[in-house]
Design an enzyme around this catalytic site. Sequence first.
Site, short mmCIF file in Angstrom:
data_model
loop_
_atom_site.label_atom_id
_atom_site.label_comp_id
_atom_site.label_asym_id
_atom_site.label_seq_id
_atom_site.Cartn_x
_atom_site.Cartn_y
_atom_site.Cartn_z
N ASP A 42 29.95 -24.58 16.08
CA ASP A 42 30.05 -23.51 15.65
C ASP A 42 29.84 -23.22 13.98
O ASP A 42 30.75 -23.78 13.47
CB ASP A 42 31.29 -22.53 16.02
CG ASP A 42 31.12 -22.17 17.70
OD1 ASP A 42 30.50 -21.33 17.82
OD2 ASP A 42 32.14 -22.71 18.45
N ASP A 182 29.09 -16.77 25.09
CA ASP A 182 30.08 -17.41 24.05
C ASP A 182 31.23 -16.44 23.88
O ASP A 182 30.92 -15.49 23.30
CB ASP A 182 29.32 -18.04 23.03
CG ASP A 182 30.18 -18.72 21.98
OD1 ASP A 182 31.60 -18.71 22.34
OD2 ASP A 182 29.66 -18.89 21.01
#
Length: 235
Positions: A42, A182
């Site tokens: 991320d 996600d």
Amino acid sequence: MPSDAPSRPIQIAPSVLPADFSKLGEECQALEKAGVDRIQWDVMDGQFVPNLTFGPDVIAACRPHVDLLFEAHLMVNTPEVLLEQYVQAGCDLLIVHAESTVHLHRCLGQVADAGARAAVALNPSTPVAAIEHVLDLVEMVLVMTVNPGFGGQAYIATMEPKVRELRELVVRRGLPVDIEVDGGIGPDTIGGATSAGANVLVAGSALYRDPEGLEHAVSDLRARAEAAQAGAATA
């Protein structure tokens, strides 16, 4: 998911946000041992989202420790400026947000030109129509089931119709596109996301807080997702 839609393989893609940053190489090895299919990084720039996370040097340092696919979720403004660095760091697939660049089509082309596989992400408020004309350039679409920028958020169940709309679109067009979700994915939510048509499931907090450990968490999520996918296919 349409009953005549071909099922794409379930993949568990952990986010390393909850991992111990002081030993990320070892954390990646533990995830590989636990049976995950890929690792998601991320990448946050403090502008597109509030936090700062992984630069390319950190990812490059972890790359020799495992053989898994690395995907970089670029939660950054103007990803076209940074993307080559993440390819050079060892990321096999780059996820670009539709909201983060003025020239999305060109940016996805740059990912391919840099030698990586391209994917596109949608924030919760962004409709599927925003990426309808770039689906031929990507191998995956990420539907965010939280607003990006923080780990440990609650799953937004109202994104499931969006996942279903996207799956129906790619099936109708005959495109070999994975759908990733996600945000808030865990034992209680993975079934709904998979039934709607997602096949790549990003999990972070749910993996690391399982009292029986990573291997149990991964196998449990995979089993739940495969059961939900099979049920949707026969519905």
